[in-house]
Design an enzyme around this catalytic site. Structure first.
Site, PDB file in Angstrom:
ATOM      1  N   GLY A  81       0.818  -1.220   0.000  1.00  0.00           N
ATOM      2  CA  GLY A  81       0.000   0.000   0.000  1.00  0.00           C
ATOM      3  C   GLY A  81       0.845   1.261   0.000  1.00  0.00           C
ATOM      4  O   GLY A  81       1.964   1.275   0.535  1.00  0.00           O
ATOM      5  N   ARG A 145       1.110  -5.663  -4.980  1.00  0.00           N
ATOM      6  CA  ARG A 145       1.092  -6.587  -3.842  1.00  0.00           C
ATOM      7  C   ARG A 145       1.523  -8.015  -4.187  1.00  0.00           C
ATOM      8  O   ARG A 145       1.300  -8.940  -3.417  1.00  0.00           O
ATOM      9  CB  ARG A 145      -0.310  -6.602  -3.208  1.00  0.00           C
ATOM     10  CG  ARG A 145      -0.693  -5.312  -2.490  1.00  0.00           C
ATOM     11  CD  ARG A 145      -1.823  -5.537  -1.517  1.00  0.00           C
ATOM     12  NE  ARG A 145      -2.269  -4.299  -0.890  1.00  0.00           N
ATOM     13  CZ  ARG A 145      -1.734  -3.796   0.216  1.00  0.00           C
ATOM     14  NH1 ARG A 145      -0.739  -4.415   0.815  1.00  0.00           N
ATOM     15  NH2 ARG A 145      -2.211  -2.674   0.724  1.00  0.00           N
ATOM     16  N   ASP A 176       5.528  -7.900   5.595  1.00  0.00           N
ATOM     17  CA  ASP A 176       5.567  -9.038   4.666  1.00  0.00           C
ATOM     18  C   ASP A 176       6.652  -8.857   3.618  1.00  0.00           C
ATOM     19  O   ASP A 176       7.418  -9.774   3.327  1.00  0.00           O
ATOM     20  CB  ASP A 176       4.226  -9.172   3.924  1.00  0.00           C
ATOM     21  CG  ASP A 176       3.237  -9.973   4.743  1.00  0.00           C
ATOM     22  OD1 ASP A 176       3.655 -10.556   5.762  1.00  0.00           O
ATOM     23  OD2 ASP A 176       2.047  -9.993   4.374  1.00  0.00           O
ATOM     24  N   LYS A 202       8.190   0.583   5.584  1.00  0.00           N
ATOM     25  CA  LYS A 202       7.056   1.398   5.118  1.00  0.00           C
ATOM     26  C   LYS A 202       5.742   0.836   5.617  1.00  0.00           C
ATOM     27  O   LYS A 202       5.613  -0.379   5.705  1.00  0.00           O
ATOM     28  CB  LYS A 202       7.054   1.377   3.582  1.00  0.00           C
ATOM     29  CG  LYS A 202       5.842   1.964   2.941  1.00  0.00           C
ATOM     30  CD  LYS A 202       5.152   1.023   1.939  1.00  0.00           C
ATOM     31  CE  LYS A 202       4.417  -0.107   2.604  1.00  0.00           C
ATOM     32  NZ  LYS A 202       3.484  -0.846   1.744  1.00  0.00           N
ATOM     33  N   THR A 203       4.797   1.618   5.956  1.00  0.00           N
ATOM     34  CA  THR A 203       3.364   1.316   6.078  1.00  0.00           C
ATOM     35  C   THR A 203       2.689   2.381   6.944  1.00  0.00           C
ATOM     36  O   THR A 203       3.182   2.707   8.035  1.00  0.00           O
ATOM     37  CB  THR A 203       3.014  -0.075   6.647  1.00  0.00           C
ATOM     38  OG1 THR A 203       1.588  -0.150   6.763  1.00  0.00           O
ATOM     39  CG2 THR A 203       3.624  -0.417   7.991  1.00  0.00           C
ATOM     40  N   ASP A 205       0.142   1.856   8.461  1.00  0.00           N
ATOM     41  CA  ASP A 205      -0.471   1.151   9.598  1.00  0.00           C
ATOM     42  C   ASP A 205       0.379   1.243  10.869  1.00  0.00           C
ATOM     43  O   ASP A 205      -0.127   1.006  11.964  1.00  0.00           O
ATOM     44  CB  ASP A 205      -0.689  -0.330   9.260  1.00  0.00           C
ATOM     45  CG  ASP A 205      -1.808  -0.539   8.254  1.00  0.00           C
ATOM     46  OD1 ASP A 205      -2.358   0.468   7.772  1.00  0.00           O
ATOM     47  OD2 ASP A 205      -2.122  -1.708   7.937  1.00  0.00           O
TER      48      ASP A 205
HETATM   49  P1  FBP Z   1       0.529  -1.871   3.673  1.00  0.00           P
HETATM   50  O1  FBP Z   1       0.523  -2.760   4.872  1.00  0.00           O
HETATM   51  O2  FBP Z   1       0.901  -2.572   2.427  1.00  0.00           O
HETATM   52  O3  FBP Z   1       1.361  -0.647   3.905  1.00  0.00           O
HETATM   53  O4  FBP Z   1      -0.950  -1.337   3.436  1.00  0.00           O
HETATM   54  C1  FBP Z   1      -1.768  -0.996   4.509  1.00  0.00           C
HETATM   55  C2  FBP Z   1      -3.126  -0.514   4.067  1.00  0.00           C
HETATM   56  O5  FBP Z   1      -3.105   0.862   3.745  1.00  0.00           O
HETATM   57  C3  FBP Z   1      -4.150  -0.815   5.158  1.00  0.00           C
HETATM   58  O6  FBP Z   1      -4.260   0.245   6.062  1.00  0.00           O
HETATM   59  C4  FBP Z   1      -5.393  -1.093   4.361  1.00  0.00           C
HETATM   60  O7  FBP Z   1      -6.202  -2.017   5.037  1.00  0.00           O
HETATM   61  C5  FBP Z   1      -4.882  -1.699   3.094  1.00  0.00           C
HETATM   62  O8  FBP Z   1      -3.582  -1.224   2.924  1.00  0.00           O
HETATM   63  C6  FBP Z   1      -5.711  -1.383   1.882  1.00  0.00           C
HETATM   64  O9  FBP Z   1      -5.181  -2.058   0.787  1.00  0.00           O
HETATM   65  P2  FBP Z   1      -5.486  -1.733  -0.727  1.00  0.00           P
HETATM   66  O10 FBP Z   1      -4.628  -0.575  -1.109  1.00  0.00           O
HETATM   67  O11 FBP Z   1      -5.079  -2.968  -1.437  1.00  0.00           O
HETATM   68  O12 FBP Z   1      -6.936  -1.382  -0.834  1.00  0.00           O
END
Ligand code: FBP
Length: 552
Positions: A81, A145, A176, A202-203, A205
């Site tokens: 993400g 992803r 991951d 990165k994230t 979250d």
């Molecule tokens: P990452 O863990 O890859 O950084 O992504 C987190 C996130 O933003 C979450 O907060 C959310 O649930 C998810 O990605 C949404 O994913 P997508 O972009 O595939 O809709």
């Protein structure tokens, strides 16, 4: 290309590096620290990573560089993400490589890990990089992803690296992706490919953190963006005094984003998934907890409020997880076809009633009908319920409305309850990085280049002491295997980076816990306003409350 005035101004922003990285690449030396051990399951992890396990943690210090003088060709990918600051990791990496040797090459593989497999790349130059400096988004090369985890994929990556004469790959990703970076590093070392692998944390979250990695990038900007929006809603609520706002915020699993948003805005309610799980709270108990706040505020004449709901919360409610497991079982294989063939929702409802245990059916039965239907309609390719699609903000407001109805009938509650719903996630993931994220990310990238030049592999780029001004930040690297343990994933024991959930004994949660009863009853809203990029340092360079409380 037409660009906004802020974008133009941000191109000129010079990210702040840690003091020790400001000496020029020729004057940065490596200080070796202690050998490392994985956080758990040491023997198992050591056996799986014979070439990369147990390496020393390292710090960069002022001194004569002993880095490789030869030309370097480095590949970089963005994975998962979006998170504000990704462009700066790449620009920091690019600048450090070029500062070491103008002949060095940085290749960006497009669309995430699949770009490496498909050999779909772009070679960066000054003009290209300059258009992305200090901007949000991952559009410089895109993200994806796809998981890089099989031997077959690694073989292809090794061939691609060989074709381009690459000596290193930088993986910018979450837990991951960096787990996979460690496995790839081990593969490259075991096969003597000469390709090093370095990760960057990165994230939005915020769940890739530990004793070594103090924060994942993007969390600062994303939470400040959500906090701005929540603060604006709070002010609207306090002006109109007629709505209860239920606001879901992103965070697939951990509740760091919700907690940080709450610390910045002091809403009436903020659920913390980790606490819900620890206290084994039921949906009904959670609804009662929120209804108590609504009732107390109504008694004070305040028929308005704000509740923050973390995206992943329902998975932390034990009875709900049990229900989901039963539904997955109920519709496994061909049973899904029988279910889908039923003509009406009434027939389907009967099928469900007969298929679930009494306990799970009771949980199912208190859900609003649209959520019940969502559980059966939105399924992933394996046929499983997609819990992340459940509109938990609507679920909880509906359950609260039921509770208030009962209380009205009993005469204990006489207020008005008008809920409104919001979901903040994508709004924050590509915002212009705050000064903190712009500086942190640039430093992570710059530092990654130094790790490569000094021959390290299987390391995460590490910048520490983050609650202090950037000049005092400490740059170095940490073997990724140090952060790993063995977890059961899809029926198999796997080495993975341990995900950081909100610690209920940690300072950020403790602060929230000490104040939330007051916030639940009174109106203590805080309005943080928009991220400021130019102005007084105490406004523009503010860290998150989480980081400040953790490092107090
Ligand atoms: P990452 O863990 O890859 O950084 O992504 C987190 C996130 O933003 C979450 O907060 C959310 O649930 C998810 O990605 C949404 O994913 P997508 O972009 O595939 O809709």
């Amino acid at each position: 290309m037409t660009i906004s005035p802020l974008q133009k101004a941000r191109y000129e922003y010079e990210p702040k590096l840690p003091g020790m990285l400001r000496k020029g690449v020729a004057n940065i030396a490596v200080k070796e620290g202690e050998p490392t051990q994985s956080v758990a399951d040491q023997e198992a992890i050591k056996a799986l990573f014979p070439n990369t396990y147990g390496k020393n943690e390292i710090t960069f210090v002022e001194g004569e560089s002993t880095a490789k003088p030869e030309k370097q060709v480095v590949g970089v990918i963005l994975s998962g993400g979006q998170a504000p600051g990704g462009h700066n990791v790449i620009s920091g990496l690019y600048d450090a490589l070029k500062a070491a040797n103008p002949e060095n090459v940085l290749l960006g593989f497009k669309g995430g890990p699949s770009g490496l497999i498909e050999d779909d790349f772009v070679e960066f130059d000054d003009a290209f990089i300059n258009e992305y400096r200090n901007t949000g988004g991952f559009d410089i090369i895109g993200s994806g992803r796809t998981k890089l985890e099989t031997e077959e994929q690694f073989n292809i990556v090794a061939d691609v690296a060989k074709k381009h004469g690459m000596n290193a790959i930088v993986i910018i990703g979450g837990d991951d992706s960096n787990t996979n970076a460690a496995v790839l590093a081990e593969y490259m070392a075991a096969h003597n490919t000469g390709v090093q692998v370095i990760g960057a944390p990165k994230t939005i979250d915020g769940d890739l953190k530990n004793d070594d990695i103090e924060a994942s990038f993007g969390f600062d900007t994303a939470t400040k963006t959500y906090a701005e929006l929540i603060g604006n809603i709070e002010r609207d609520a306090n002006s109109a005094k007629k709505y209860w706002h239920f606001i879901k915020v992103m965070g697939r699993s951990a509740s760091h984003v919700a907690l940080e948003a709450a610390l910045q805005t002091q809403p009436n309610i903020c659920l913390i998934s980790e606490e819900v799980a620890a206290k084994k709270m039921s949906l009904s108990e959670i609804a009662d907890y929120i209804a108590d706040s609504v009732e107390k505020r109504a008694a004070n004449g305040d028929n308005f409020g704000v509740a923050i709901i973390p995206e992943g919360v329902v998975e932390f409610v034990p009875e709900f997880s049990a229900l989901i497991a039963e539904i997955n079982e109920l519709l496994a294989g061909s049973k899904a076809d029988d279910f889908n063939a039923l003509p009406t929702w009434k027939d389907k409802y009967e099928f469900i009633k007969n298929g679930l245990t009494k306990e799970s059916f009771e949980v199912f039965d208190i859900l609003p009908e649209n959520i019940q239907q969502q559980l059966f309609l939105e399924r992933d390719p394996h046929g499983n319920v997609q819990v992340s699609l459940i509109e938990s903000e609507k679920l909880f407001s509906a359950l609260v409305a039921n509770k208030l109805k009962e209380r009205k009938e009993k005469g204990t509650y006489t207020g008005k309850f008008n809920p409104l719903h919001h979901f903040f996630g994508y709004e924050g993931r590509c915002a212009f990085p705050s000064n903190f994220d712009a500086d942190y990310c640039y430093s992570l990238g710059y530092n990654a280049a130094l790790l490569i030049q000094n021959g390290f592999t299987g390391y995460l780029s590490k910048i520490a002491n983050l609650s202090k001004p950037a000049a005092e930040w400490v740059a170095g690297g940490m073997p990724i295997t140090k952060m790993m343990n063995i977890e059961r994933r899809h029926g198999e024991d796997k080495p993975v980076i341990k995900k950081a959930l909100v610690e209920l004994e940690g300072a950020p949660f403790k602060f929230f816990e000490a104040n939330r009863d007051k916030w639940a009853e009174e109106t203590c809203f805080l309005y943080p306003g928009a991220i400021q990029y130019y102005g007084p340092e105490e406004v523009c360079d503010l860290t998150t409350r989480t980081l400040a409380l953790e490092q107090e």
